[in-house]
Scaffold this motif. Sequence first.
Motif, PDB file in Angstrom:
ATOM      1  N   ILE A  12       0.830  -1.208   0.000  1.00 41.90           N
ATOM      2  CA  ILE A  12       0.000   0.000   0.000  1.00 41.90           C
ATOM      3  C   ILE A  12       0.863   1.256   0.000  1.00 41.90           C
ATOM      4  CG2 ILE A  12      -1.635   1.353   1.376  1.00 41.90           C
ATOM      5  CD1 ILE A  12      -2.867  -1.328   2.270  1.00 41.90           C
ATOM      6  N   VAL A  13       1.907   1.281   0.840  1.00 45.64           N
ATOM      7  CA  VAL A  13       2.780   2.458   0.897  1.00 45.64           C
ATOM      8  C   VAL A  13       3.538   2.629  -0.422  1.00 45.64           C
ATOM      9  CG1 VAL A  13       4.766   3.499   2.052  1.00 45.64           C
ATOM     10  CG2 VAL A  13       3.012   2.354   3.397  1.00 45.64           C
ATOM     11  N   GLY A  14       4.034   1.510  -0.969  1.00 48.10           N
ATOM     12  CA  GLY A  14       4.782   1.590  -2.225  1.00 48.10           C
ATOM     13  C   GLY A  14       3.938   2.115  -3.371  1.00 48.10           C
ATOM     14  N   THR A  15       2.744   1.572  -3.541  1.00 48.64           N
ATOM     15  CA  THR A  15       1.881   2.030  -4.637  1.00 48.64           C
ATOM     16  C   THR A  15       1.357   3.442  -4.375  1.00 48.64           C
ATOM     17  OG1 THR A  15       0.016   0.864  -3.608  1.00 48.64           O
ATOM     18  CG2 THR A  15       1.193  -0.281  -5.360  1.00 48.64           C
ATOM     19  N   THR A  16       1.191   3.791  -3.096  1.00 47.20           N
ATOM     20  CA  THR A  16       0.800   5.163  -2.763  1.00 47.20           C
ATOM     21  C   THR A  16       1.898   6.139  -3.152  1.00 47.20           C
ATOM     22  OG1 THR A  16      -0.612   4.445  -0.923  1.00 47.20           O
ATOM     23  CG2 THR A  16       0.147   6.722  -0.887  1.00 47.20           C
ATOM     24  N   PHE A  17       3.141   5.761  -2.926  1.00 44.70           N
ATOM     25  CA  PHE A  17       4.271   6.608  -3.340  1.00 44.70           C
ATOM     26  C   PHE A  17       4.251   6.828  -4.849  1.00 44.70           C
ATOM     27  CE2 PHE A  17       7.322   5.645   0.448  1.00 44.70           C
ATOM     28  CZ  PHE A  17       6.640   6.584   1.206  1.00 44.70           C
ATOM     29  N   TRP A  18       3.920   5.772  -5.609  1.00 42.23           N
ATOM     30  CA  TRP A  18       3.830   5.926  -7.070  1.00 42.23           C
ATOM     31  C   TRP A  18       2.740   6.937  -7.447  1.00 42.23           C
ATOM     32  CZ3 TRP A  18       4.517   0.022  -7.682  1.00 42.23           C
ATOM     33  CH2 TRP A  18       5.838  -0.260  -8.072  1.00 42.23           C
ATOM     34  N   GLY A  19       1.592   6.827  -6.773  1.00 43.12           N
ATOM     35  CA  GLY A  19       0.514   7.770  -7.038  1.00 43.12           C
ATOM     36  C   GLY A  19       0.908   9.187  -6.677  1.00 43.12           C
ATOM     37  N   MET A  20       1.600   9.364  -5.561  1.00 42.59           N
ATOM     38  CA  MET A  20       2.071  10.687  -5.150  1.00 42.59           C
ATOM     39  C   MET A  20       3.066  11.241  -6.159  1.00 42.59           C
ATOM     40  SD  MET A  20       2.543   9.883  -1.068  1.00 42.59           S
ATOM     41  CE  MET A  20       3.206  11.496  -0.653  1.00 42.59           C
ATOM     42  N   SER A  21       3.866  10.347  -6.743  1.00 42.79           N
ATOM     43  CA  SER A  21       4.834  10.768  -7.762  1.00 42.79           C
ATOM     44  C   SER A  21       4.136  11.353  -8.978  1.00 42.79           C
ATOM     45  CB  SER A  21       5.699   9.569  -8.174  1.00 42.79           C
ATOM     46  OG  SER A  21       6.563   9.913  -9.237  1.00 42.79           O
ATOM     47  N   GLY A  22       3.025  10.730  -9.396  1.00 41.48           N
ATOM     48  CA  GLY A  22       2.270  11.264 -10.530  1.00 41.48           C
ATOM     49  C   GLY A  22       1.713  12.640 -10.241  1.00 41.48           C
ATOM     50  N   CYS A  23       1.205  12.831  -9.028  1.00 37.73           N
ATOM     51  CA  CYS A  23       0.677  14.139  -8.633  1.00 37.73           C
ATOM     52  C   CYS A  23       1.793  15.177  -8.587  1.00 37.73           C
ATOM     53  CB  CYS A  23      -0.003  14.027  -7.277  1.00 37.73           C
ATOM     54  SG  CYS A  23      -0.790  15.554  -6.723  1.00 37.73           S
ATOM     55  N   ALA A  24       2.962  14.783  -8.067  1.00 29.25           N
ATOM     56  CA  ALA A  24       4.106  15.697  -8.021  1.00 29.25           C
ATOM     57  C   ALA A  24       4.532  16.092  -9.430  1.00 29.25           C
ATOM     58  CB  ALA A  24       5.269  15.041  -7.274  1.00 29.25           C
ATOM     59  N   ALA A  25       4.509  15.127 -10.360  1.00 26.94           N
ATOM     60  CA  ALA A  25       4.864  15.428 -11.746  1.00 26.94           C
ATOM     61  C   ALA A  25       3.877  16.406 -12.366  1.00 26.94           C
ATOM     62  CB  ALA A  25       4.918  14.135 -12.567  1.00 26.94           C
ATOM     63  N   GLN A  26       2.589  16.230 -12.085  1.00 28.60           N
ATOM     64  CA  GLN A  26       1.584  17.171 -12.599  1.00 28.60           C
ATOM     65  C   GLN A  26       1.848  18.574 -12.072  1.00 28.60           C
ATOM     66  OE1 GLN A  26      -2.534  15.998 -12.064  1.00 28.60           O
ATOM     67  NE2 GLN A  26      -3.264  18.096 -12.309  1.00 28.60           N
ATOM     68  N   PHE A  27       2.205  18.681 -10.792  1.00 32.11           N
ATOM     69  CA  PHE A  27       2.539  19.982 -10.205  1.00 32.11           C
ATOM     70  C   PHE A  27       3.730  20.605 -10.929  1.00 32.11           C
ATOM     71  CE2 PHE A  27       5.512  22.057  -7.249  1.00 32.11           C
ATOM     72  CZ  PHE A  27       4.781  23.210  -6.959  1.00 32.11           C
ATOM     73  N   LEU A  28       4.761  19.815 -11.199  1.00 27.23           N
ATOM     74  CA  LEU A  28       5.962  20.337 -11.855  1.00 27.23           C
ATOM     75  C   LEU A  28       5.681  20.791 -13.282  1.00 27.23           C
ATOM     76  CD1 LEU A  28       8.568  17.716 -10.580  1.00 27.23           C
ATOM     77  CD2 LEU A  28       8.394  20.109  -9.886  1.00 27.23           C
ATOM     78  N   PHE A  29       4.843  20.032 -14.004  1.00 29.32           N
ATOM     79  CA  PHE A  29       4.559  20.367 -15.400  1.00 29.32           C
ATOM     80  C   PHE A  29       3.614  21.556 -15.534  1.00 29.32           C
ATOM     81  CE2 PHE A  29       5.211  15.578 -16.280  1.00 29.32           C
ATOM     82  CZ  PHE A  29       6.580  15.761 -16.292  1.00 29.32           C
ATOM     83  N   SER A  30       2.689  21.676 -14.599  1.00 24.90           N
ATOM     84  CA  SER A  30       1.661  22.709 -14.718  1.00 24.90           C
ATOM     85  C   SER A  30       2.028  24.020 -14.023  1.00 24.90           C
ATOM     86  CB  SER A  30       0.322  22.199 -14.168  1.00 24.90           C
ATOM     87  OG  SER A  30       0.421  21.896 -12.782  1.00 24.90           O
ATOM     88  N   ARG A  31       2.886  23.947 -13.005  1.00 32.29           N
ATOM     89  CA  ARG A  31       3.152  25.150 -12.221  1.00 32.29           C
ATOM     90  C   ARG A  31       4.627  25.487 -12.074  1.00 32.29           C
ATOM     91  NH1 ARG A  31      -1.452  24.675  -7.401  1.00 32.29           N
ATOM     92  NH2 ARG A  31      -3.152  23.988  -8.779  1.00 32.29           N
ATOM     93  N   GLN A  32       5.480  24.662 -12.658  1.00 33.68           N
ATOM     94  CA  GLN A  32       6.916  24.917 -12.621  1.00 33.68           C
ATOM     95  C   GLN A  32       7.477  24.732 -14.026  1.00 33.68           C
ATOM     96  OE1 GLN A  32       8.407  25.940  -9.770  1.00 33.68           O
ATOM     97  NE2 GLN A  32       6.493  25.708  -8.633  1.00 33.68           N
ATOM     98  N   PRO A  33       8.603  25.376 -14.355  1.00 34.13           N
ATOM     99  CA  PRO A  33       9.186  25.260 -15.701  1.00 34.13           C
ATOM    100  C   PRO A  33       9.963  23.967 -15.900  1.00 34.13           C
ATOM    101  CG  PRO A  33      10.537  26.706 -14.361  1.00 34.13           C
ATOM    102  CD  PRO A  33       9.346  26.345 -13.518  1.00 34.13           C
ATOM    103  N   VAL A  34       9.257  22.829 -15.779  1.00 31.36           N
ATOM    104  CA  VAL A  34       9.878  21.511 -15.918  1.00 31.36           C
ATOM    105  C   VAL A  34       9.254  20.792 -17.104  1.00 31.36           C
ATOM    106  CG1 VAL A  34      10.232  19.257 -14.833  1.00 31.36           C
ATOM    107  CG2 VAL A  34      10.389  21.346 -13.465  1.00 31.36           C
ATOM    108  N   GLU A  35      10.091  20.200 -17.947  1.00 33.21           N
ATOM    109  CA  GLU A  35       9.624  19.450 -19.114  1.00 33.21           C
ATOM    110  C   GLU A  35       9.732  17.949 -18.858  1.00 33.21           C
ATOM    111  OE1 GLU A  35       8.190  20.572 -21.885  1.00 33.21           O
ATOM    112  OE2 GLU A  35       8.239  22.543 -20.936  1.00 33.21           O
ATOM    113  N   PRO A  36       8.840  17.148 -19.457  1.00 30.23           N
ATOM    114  CA  PRO A  36       8.844  15.698 -19.214  1.00 30.23           C
ATOM    115  C   PRO A  36      10.167  15.019 -19.544  1.00 30.23           C
ATOM    116  CG  PRO A  36       6.804  16.356 -20.269  1.00 30.23           C
ATOM    117  CD  PRO A  36       7.679  17.567 -20.268  1.00 30.23           C
ATOM    118  N   GLY A  37      10.779  15.370 -20.683  1.00 30.48           N
ATOM    119  CA  GLY A  37      12.028  14.729 -21.067  1.00 30.48           C
ATOM    120  C   GLY A  37      13.122  14.936 -20.043  1.00 30.48           C
TER     121      GLY A  37
END
Length: 306
Positions: A12-37
Amino acid sequence: MTTKTKGLICAIVGTTFWGMSGCAAQFLFSRQPVEPGWLVGVRLLISGVLLLGWSAITTPKQVMTVWHHKRDGLLLIAFALFGMVPSQFSYFMAVKYGNAPTATILQFLGPLFIIIYLAIANWQLPRRIDAISMIIALFGTYLLVTKGQFTSLQLAPPAIFWGVMAGVGQALYTLIPIRLLKTFDAKIVTGWAMLIGSVAFLPHLVTTPLPKLPVIGWAGVFFVATVGTMFAYLLYLQSLKYLKPSTTGMLSSFEPFTATVLSVVLLHTAFGLPEALGGVMILATAFLQALAVNGLPIWLKRSAKS
């Protein structure tokens, strides 16, 4: 604490960390100057180094064994370039053009593509449960991308494309390294694949100036590259020591659940009832497959024999 409880907590903790990672990536792409590559390259490089470093400490004699035979080495390179890289890059592109919940859910189309591949490779029609799973997954995807407005797409076409590619990437990520994982430690295989995969992004990393990020931005990058990748993966592997693969597979639904809740609450992502229903239908196919044959997903049981 029983071993089963330990396994449940790790999964549960491991898969939750993966989900949190996706949310963190959305934050970086939408509100910070970070590109996926750039983020994928950094994530693969840091996580690959950390996983191999961990393996060098715990099992130092095994780190280089995967390179002792040319066939294994070539398969590892293929896994890195055609499994690891497409899976990681397409997922983050889906997050950038859509959002973390839809990208994470569409990634769970992976078993659907594995079923199709195995049916073609074995020259046989999918089993009844496979066909039912495919129909449910396709209708769930339709609900997800139309948001219940059946006459038009409500999700951006690039988000749909990269989301489906994330599912394809997940299928490749699962199928390619099967023989390697039977012989070598999963941490070593994944660590080398991440490190090799990062090489594909080195030109981009070298030529792209470091983004000017506030502390919270760098914290997000660090979280994605470490907690949301290496620690999530190690916890998930640890859970397999105590739980059946079918149980850990079903507990992986905590990943899209976490990504959805955090994205809605923290990033105010719109996610209505039709999308939720579509997501549940896609995730339901994983449950159907996990319960289908002796506690193992049909696609995993077949691929293990191939």
